[in-house]
Design an enzyme around this catalytic site. Structure first.
Site, mmCIF file in Angstrom:
data_model
loop_
_atom_site.group_PDB
_atom_site.id
_atom_site.type_symbol
_atom_site.label_atom_id
_atom_site.label_comp_id
_atom_site.label_asym_id
_atom_site.label_seq_id
_atom_site.Cartn_x
_atom_site.Cartn_y
_atom_site.Cartn_z
ATOM 1 N N GLN A 131 0.831 -1.206 0.000
ATOM 2 C CA GLN A 131 0.000 0.000 0.000
ATOM 3 C C GLN A 131 0.869 1.260 0.000
ATOM 4 O O GLN A 131 1.798 1.383 0.794
ATOM 5 C CB GLN A 131 -0.933 0.055 1.209
ATOM 6 C CG GLN A 131 -1.950 1.199 1.030
ATOM 7 C CD GLN A 131 -2.803 1.468 2.227
ATOM 8 O OE1 GLN A 131 -2.314 1.894 3.262
ATOM 9 N NE2 GLN A 131 -4.110 1.250 2.085
ATOM 10 N N CYS A 181 -6.792 7.154 4.639
ATOM 11 C CA CYS A 181 -6.162 7.543 5.899
ATOM 12 C C CYS A 181 -6.652 8.920 6.338
ATOM 13 O O CYS A 181 -6.482 9.898 5.610
ATOM 14 C CB CYS A 181 -4.637 7.547 5.760
ATOM 15 S SG CYS A 181 -3.796 8.060 7.284
ATOM 16 N N LYS A 184 -8.152 1.924 -1.461
ATOM 17 C CA LYS A 184 -8.853 1.796 -0.173
ATOM 18 C C LYS A 184 -9.396 3.165 0.180
ATOM 19 O O LYS A 184 -8.636 4.143 0.216
ATOM 20 C CB LYS A 184 -7.905 1.282 0.911
ATOM 21 C CG LYS A 184 -8.575 1.028 2.264
ATOM 22 C CD LYS A 184 -7.582 0.383 3.245
ATOM 23 C CE LYS A 184 -8.283 -0.014 4.545
ATOM 24 N NZ LYS A 184 -8.695 1.146 5.363
ATOM 25 N N HIS A 197 -13.810 1.384 3.808
ATOM 26 C CA HIS A 197 -13.988 1.553 5.251
ATOM 27 C C HIS A 197 -15.272 2.356 5.426
ATOM 28 O O HIS A 197 -15.370 3.494 4.949
ATOM 29 C CB HIS A 197 -12.802 2.299 5.865
ATOM 30 C CG HIS A 197 -12.912 2.459 7.359
ATOM 31 N ND1 HIS A 197 -12.161 1.713 8.236
ATOM 32 C CD2 HIS A 197 -13.704 3.248 8.114
ATOM 33 C CE1 HIS A 197 -12.490 2.052 9.481
ATOM 34 N NE2 HIS A 197 -13.425 2.986 9.429
#
Length: 316
Positions: free
Chosen positions: A86, A115, A157, A185
């Site tokens: 990643q 993030c 992601k 997420h």
């Protein structure tokens, strides 16, 4: 069933994409700063984890510095596959250059668009990218065009928007550019400990034809199975749940002593630094030690002291 209460050998499938076409829910170890390194990946693979990610690596540093490459990325030829590296990136060519470096040693790369840490977003990395779908599309396209291996996966992601239509639009644009799968997420950038929006993951899954991996607050195998049924996701990604119980995917409700022994053996073999070695054990033993035991174990300051404690108290 997502897992069986037996230790299973690592799946002999060729690469990550084969996993998603196997008809089984893919069990994934999340990218975790400091923790999802080679030794821990080796451990969870012994206990039915199908796919592992490295910790997030800043692509620009990785490309620029041999020292960063040596410290941030370690793998082996024996069993550390399928493996996804990643990266945090904000420039298409930098991401391509990083992908080219790891391509011979890994099965794919993942672009971190989730993030929420302030430093990452201030630098233009992580979750701020969910508001830049054209940039994400450009980065995916560049890697697709410049990496010759058609089996090398390119995934992203993400976190979700307050307005879910924006998230679906982002995902559809990424899919059209050739992204292999998307991990979602189920929280927004602002949400930390609020309930995960599994309904949003379900809507995203229903809007896409590529695999979707669900992530967020999955701490047991039962949680993983429930989230799979709620969302229809093709894979389940776990972070803290695997730290607390690396044997979770194999059906264990708490870390078995055999897993603790495996960690000791693997960590010593890999030369894992003491702090990391000890922290993993603190996570693994959280549910099986009393408050008094924690007070003693958590302040041990050397590998030999930890080994003596485990031998004296658990026969490990």
């Amino acid at each position: 069933m997502i897992g069986d209460i037996v230790e299973t050998k690592q799946c002999q499938l060729k690469d990550a994409m084969d996993l998603f076409h196997s008809g089984q829910v893919v069990k994934v170890c999340a990218p975790m700063v400091r923790y999802s390194k080679l030794a821990f990946r080796t451990l969870v693979r012994k206990y039915s984890c199908d796919l592992c990610y490295t910790p997030m690596i800043v692509a620009a540093d990785f490309v620029r510095s041999a020292k960063a490459r040596d410290s941030e990325f370690t793998t082996n030829k024996v069993g550390d596959h399928p493996l996804i590296v990643q990266f945090a990136a904000k420039e298409a060519q930098v991401l391509c250059d990083a992908a080219r470096i790891v391509c011979p040693f890994a099965d794919g790369i993942d672009l971190n668009c989730g993030c929420p840490q302030r430093w990452a977003m201030a630098e233009g990395y992580g979750a701020c990218l969910i508001n830049k779908p054209e940039l994400v599309r450009d980065m995916v396209r560049h890697v697709r065009n410049q990496i010759d291996n058609p089996r090398f996966s390119v995934s992203i992601k993400i976190r979700i928007h307050e307005d879910l239509k924006r998230t679906v639009d982002l995902c559809q644009k990424a899919e059209a550019t050739g992204v292999s799968w998307i991990t979602v997420h189920g929280r927004s950038v602002e949400e930390r400990h609020q309930p995960v929006h599994y309904d949003a993951i379900k809507i995203i899954k229903q809007s896409m034809s590529i695999p979707i991996v669900a992530n967020g607050d999955i701490k047991t195998l039962e949680d993983a199975e429930n989230v799979h049924h709620l969302t229809g996701a093709d894979g389940i990604m776990v972070a803290r749940g695997l730290l607390a119980n690396p044997a979770m995917f194999a059906g264990y409700e708490e870390t078995p002593l055999r897993c603790i022994q495996d960690w000791v053996d693997i960590a010593l073999e890999h030369g894992t630094p003491f702090t990391c070695f000890h922290h993993h054990l603190m996570y693994m033993m959280e549910r099986i030690t009393s408050k008094q035991e924690k007070k003693v174990f958590n302040v041990l300051s050397s590998t030999s002291a930890v080994l003596d404690y485990l031998n004296d108290h658990y026969g490990v």
